[in-house]
Write a protein that holds these residues in place. Sequence first.
Motif, PDB file in Angstrom:
ATOM      1  N   ILE A 253     -73.562 -96.961  25.810  1.00  9.07           N
ATOM      2  CA  ILE A 253     -73.092 -97.869  26.865  1.00  9.07           C
ATOM      3  C   ILE A 253     -71.764 -97.382  27.434  1.00  9.07           C
ATOM      4  O   ILE A 253     -71.549 -97.391  28.654  1.00  9.07           O
ATOM      5  N   LEU A 254     -70.880 -96.932  26.563  1.00  5.46           N
ATOM      6  CA  LEU A 254     -69.584 -96.410  27.031  1.00  5.46           C
ATOM      7  C   LEU A 254     -69.785 -95.193  27.932  1.00  5.46           C
ATOM      8  O   LEU A 254     -69.070 -95.030  28.930  1.00  5.46           O
ATOM      9  N   ASP A 255     -70.761 -94.352  27.610  1.00  6.62           N
ATOM     10  CA  ASP A 255     -71.062 -93.196  28.462  1.00  6.62           C
ATOM     11  C   ASP A 255     -71.474 -93.642  29.859  1.00  6.62           C
ATOM     12  O   ASP A 255     -71.044 -93.069  30.870  1.00  6.62           O
ATOM     13  N   SER A 256     -72.322 -94.678  29.935  1.00  5.11           N
ATOM     14  CA  SER A 256     -72.778 -95.181  31.241  1.00  5.11           C
ATOM     15  C   SER A 256     -71.638 -95.802  32.033  1.00  5.11           C
ATOM     16  O   SER A 256     -71.509 -95.584  33.244  1.00  5.11           O
ATOM     17  N   LEU A 257     -70.799 -96.585  31.365  1.00  7.97           N
ATOM     18  CA  LEU A 257     -69.651 -97.186  32.053  1.00  7.97           C
ATOM     19  C   LEU A 257     -68.738 -96.107  32.618  1.00  7.97           C
ATOM     20  O   LEU A 257     -68.264 -96.199  33.760  1.00  7.97           O
ATOM     21  N   LYS A 258     -68.511 -95.070  31.821  1.00 12.07           N
ATOM     22  CA  LYS A 258     -67.646 -93.973  32.261  1.00 12.07           C
ATOM     23  C   LYS A 258     -68.248 -93.260  33.465  1.00 12.07           C
ATOM     24  O   LYS A 258     -67.559 -92.954  34.447  1.00 12.07           O
ATOM     25  N   LYS A 259     -69.549 -93.012  33.398  1.00  7.22           N
ATOM     26  CA  LYS A 259     -70.249 -92.306  34.485  1.00  7.22           C
ATOM     27  C   LYS A 259     -70.111 -93.047  35.815  1.00  7.22           C
ATOM     28  O   LYS A 259     -69.912 -92.442  36.862  1.00  7.22           O
ATOM     29  N   TYR A 260     -70.208 -94.377  35.758  1.00  7.47           N
ATOM     30  CA  TYR A 260     -70.176 -95.177  36.990  1.00  7.47           C
ATOM     31  C   TYR A 260     -68.805 -95.818  37.244  1.00  7.47           C
ATOM     32  O   TYR A 260     -68.686 -96.704  38.088  1.00  7.47           O
ATOM     33  N   LYS A 261     -67.806 -95.355  36.491  1.00  7.46           N
ATOM     34  CA  LYS A 261     -66.429 -95.830  36.680  1.00  7.46           C
ATOM     35  C   LYS A 261     -66.335 -97.361  36.551  1.00  7.46           C
ATOM     36  O   LYS A 261     -65.594 -98.020  37.283  1.00  7.46           O
ATOM     37  N   GLY A 262     -67.099 -97.902  35.617  1.00  5.96           N
ATOM     38  CA  GLY A 262     -67.061 -99.340  35.368  1.00  5.96           C
ATOM     39  C   GLY A 262     -66.348 -99.641  34.060  1.00  5.96           C
ATOM     40  O   GLY A 262     -66.112 -98.748  33.242  1.00  5.96           O
ATOM     41  N   HIS A 263     -65.993-100.902  33.890  1.00  3.96           N
ATOM     42  CA  HIS A 263     -65.385-101.352  32.638  1.00  3.96           C
ATOM     43  C   HIS A 263     -66.102-102.607  32.156  1.00  3.96           C
ATOM     44  O   HIS A 263     -66.752-103.297  32.947  1.00  3.96           O
ATOM     45  N   ALA A 264     -65.969-102.878  30.871  1.00  2.00           N
ATOM     46  CA  ALA A 264     -66.621-104.052  30.292  1.00  2.00           C
ATOM     47  C   ALA A 264     -65.732-104.615  29.191  1.00  2.00           C
ATOM     48  O   ALA A 264     -64.722-104.012  28.825  1.00  2.00           O
ATOM     49  N   THR A 265     -66.130-105.771  28.674  1.00  2.12           N
ATOM     50  CA  THR A 265     -65.438-106.371  27.540  1.00  2.12           C
ATOM     51  C   THR A 265     -66.380-106.369  26.342  1.00  2.12           C
ATOM     52  O   THR A 265     -67.522-106.821  26.443  1.00  2.12           O
ATOM     53  N   PHE A 266     -65.883-105.851  25.230  1.00  2.81           N
ATOM     54  CA  PHE A 266     -66.662-105.773  23.993  1.00  2.81           C
ATOM     55  C   PHE A 266     -66.113-106.781  22.996  1.00  2.81           C
ATOM     56  O   PHE A 266     -64.961-106.681  22.576  1.00  2.81           O
ATOM     57  N   PHE A 267     -66.948-107.767  22.643  1.00  2.00           N
ATOM     58  CA  PHE A 267     -66.558-108.762  21.650  1.00  2.00           C
ATOM     59  C   PHE A 267     -67.060-108.275  20.294  1.00  2.00           C
ATOM     60  O   PHE A 267     -68.261-108.299  20.007  1.00  2.00           O
ATOM     61  N   VAL A 268     -66.123-107.800  19.494  1.00  2.00           N
ATOM     62  CA  VAL A 268     -66.470-107.075  18.272  1.00  2.00           C
ATOM     63  C   VAL A 268     -66.358-107.956  17.028  1.00  2.00           C
ATOM     64  O   VAL A 268     -65.615-108.938  17.002  1.00  2.00           O
ATOM     65  N   LEU A 269     -67.101-107.547  15.999  1.00  2.00           N
ATOM     66  CA  LEU A 269     -67.027-108.197  14.687  1.00  2.00           C
ATOM     67  C   LEU A 269     -66.086-107.412  13.787  1.00  2.00           C
ATOM     68  O   LEU A 269     -66.207-106.188  13.676  1.00  2.00           O
ATOM     69  N   GLY A 270     -65.182-108.117  13.128  1.00  2.00           N
ATOM     70  CA  GLY A 270     -64.249-107.446  12.226  1.00  2.00           C
ATOM     71  C   GLY A 270     -64.964-106.664  11.137  1.00  2.00           C
ATOM     72  O   GLY A 270     -64.535-105.571  10.744  1.00  2.00           O
ATOM     73  N   SER A 271     -66.084-107.194  10.646  1.00  2.00           N
ATOM     74  CA  SER A 271     -66.826-106.544   9.563  1.00  2.00           C
ATOM     75  C   SER A 271     -67.398-105.200   9.995  1.00  2.00           C
ATOM     76  O   SER A 271     -67.656-104.329   9.160  1.00  2.00           O
ATOM     77  N   ARG A 272     -67.605-105.005  11.305  1.00  2.00           N
ATOM     78  CA  ARG A 272     -68.128-103.729  11.800  1.00  2.00           C
ATOM     79  C   ARG A 272     -67.001-102.796  12.244  1.00  2.00           C
ATOM     80  O   ARG A 272     -67.077-101.580  12.079  1.00  2.00           O
ATOM     81  N   VAL A 273     -65.955-103.399  12.795  1.00  2.00           N
ATOM     82  CA  VAL A 273     -64.805-102.603  13.241  1.00  2.00           C
ATOM     83  C   VAL A 273     -64.246-101.765  12.090  1.00  2.00           C
ATOM     84  O   VAL A 273     -63.866-100.606  12.271  1.00  2.00           O
ATOM     85  N   GLN A 274     -64.222-102.348  10.895  1.00  2.00           N
ATOM     86  CA  GLN A 274     -63.625-101.634   9.761  1.00  2.00           C
ATOM     87  C   GLN A 274     -64.358-100.325   9.457  1.00  2.00           C
ATOM     88  O   GLN A 274     -63.762 -99.383   8.940  1.00  2.00           O
ATOM     89  N   TYR A 275     -65.658-100.262   9.788  1.00  2.00           N
ATOM     90  CA  TYR A 275     -66.431 -99.044   9.507  1.00  2.00           C
ATOM     91  C   TYR A 275     -66.447 -98.061  10.684  1.00  2.00           C
ATOM     92  O   TYR A 275     -66.728 -96.888  10.491  1.00  2.00           O
ATOM     93  N   TYR A 276     -66.206 -98.566  11.892  1.00  2.00           N
ATOM     94  CA  TYR A 276     -66.335 -97.707  13.085  1.00  2.00           C
ATOM     95  C   TYR A 276     -65.075 -97.725  13.944  1.00  2.00           C
ATOM     96  O   TYR A 276     -65.106 -98.082  15.116  1.00  2.00           O
ATOM     97  N   PRO A 277     -63.934 -97.359  13.363  1.00  2.00           N
ATOM     98  CA  PRO A 277     -62.678 -97.426  14.120  1.00  2.00           C
ATOM     99  C   PRO A 277     -62.674 -96.516  15.345  1.00  2.00           C
ATOM    100  O   PRO A 277     -62.075 -96.854  16.366  1.00  2.00           O
ATOM    101  N   GLU A 278     -63.349 -95.363  15.266  1.00  2.00           N
ATOM    102  CA  GLU A 278     -63.328 -94.419  16.396  1.00  2.00           C
ATOM    103  C   GLU A 278     -63.957 -95.044  17.644  1.00  2.00           C
ATOM    104  O   GLU A 278     -63.490 -94.832  18.758  1.00  2.00           O
ATOM    105  N   THR A 279     -65.030 -95.822  17.436  1.00  2.00           N
ATOM    106  CA  THR A 279     -65.700 -96.449  18.584  1.00  2.00           C
ATOM    107  C   THR A 279     -64.792 -97.488  19.219  1.00  2.00           C
ATOM    108  O   THR A 279     -64.714 -97.600  20.449  1.00  2.00           O
TER     109      THR A 279
END
Length: 212
Positions: A28-54
Motif C-alpha cells: 500500500i505504501l508503494d502505491s501511495l508513493k507512486k501516486y503521490k498520495g498520503h494516508a493515515t494508518f491506525f496501528v496496533l501496539g502489539s504489531r508495531v513492536q514487531y515491525y518498527p521499520e514499517t
Amino acid sequence: MEETVDPNQKVIALTFDDGPNPATTNQILDSLKKYKGHATFFVLGSRVQYYPETLIRMLKEGNEVGNHSWSHPLLTRLSVKEALKQINDTQDIIEKISGYRPTLVRPPYGGINDELRSQMKMDVALWDVDPEDWKDRNKKTIVDRVMNQAGDGRTILIHDIYRTSADAADEIIKKLTDQGYQLVTVSQLEEVKKQREAKELRRQWSHPQFEK
C-alpha cells in the motif's frame, strides 16, 4: 508534507487499520508513493513492536500514524484504567520507535464513550465508508464498494493486513487519483474542512444583506 493540499480541489482520506503487516502494508505504501498520495494508518501496539521499520517508513513518506489500541479489544467493555492502558502503551511504543506521538485514536469497532473521550485527550477519528473488506475478501467487491461511496471530504476505512485489501487499495488509489482526488491524511482532511468553513463564513458575511 512535501505536497500542499489545495482546499478547492476534491480531498479524500484513506485510512488503514490493524497493521502494520510488512507484506501488505508496504504494498500500500508503494502505491501511495507512486501516486503521490498520503494516508493515515491506525496501528496496533502489539504489531508495531514487531515491525518498527514499517512504522518508520509510514511516517518518513509523509503519512500519518494513529492509535488503534494495543490488542484490538472493545474498549467500552474494559474498565477505564484497562482501556487507557491499551491506548497509552501504544502511544509509548510508537513514540519510542519513531519519536512521533499520535494525536488521533480510532477505537476498535468504533466503540467509545464520553468518559473515555475525556480521559484520552486525543481526537477520535471514525469513518464514513466501510467496505467490510475483512468479511468479503474479494478485491473487486472492495473496490466497487469504496468507489460507489467515495466523495469529497469522506474518510474510507480499509484494513492493511489482508492481501485482498492491499490489492484493492492499489486499484482504489489509482482510480481516486485519476478522478482528481487528493489523497490526504485525516489531519489534512480536517484542516481542509476548517479552511472551507472559514471561506464560507467570509462569503456569507460579504453578502449584500450584511452591508448596511
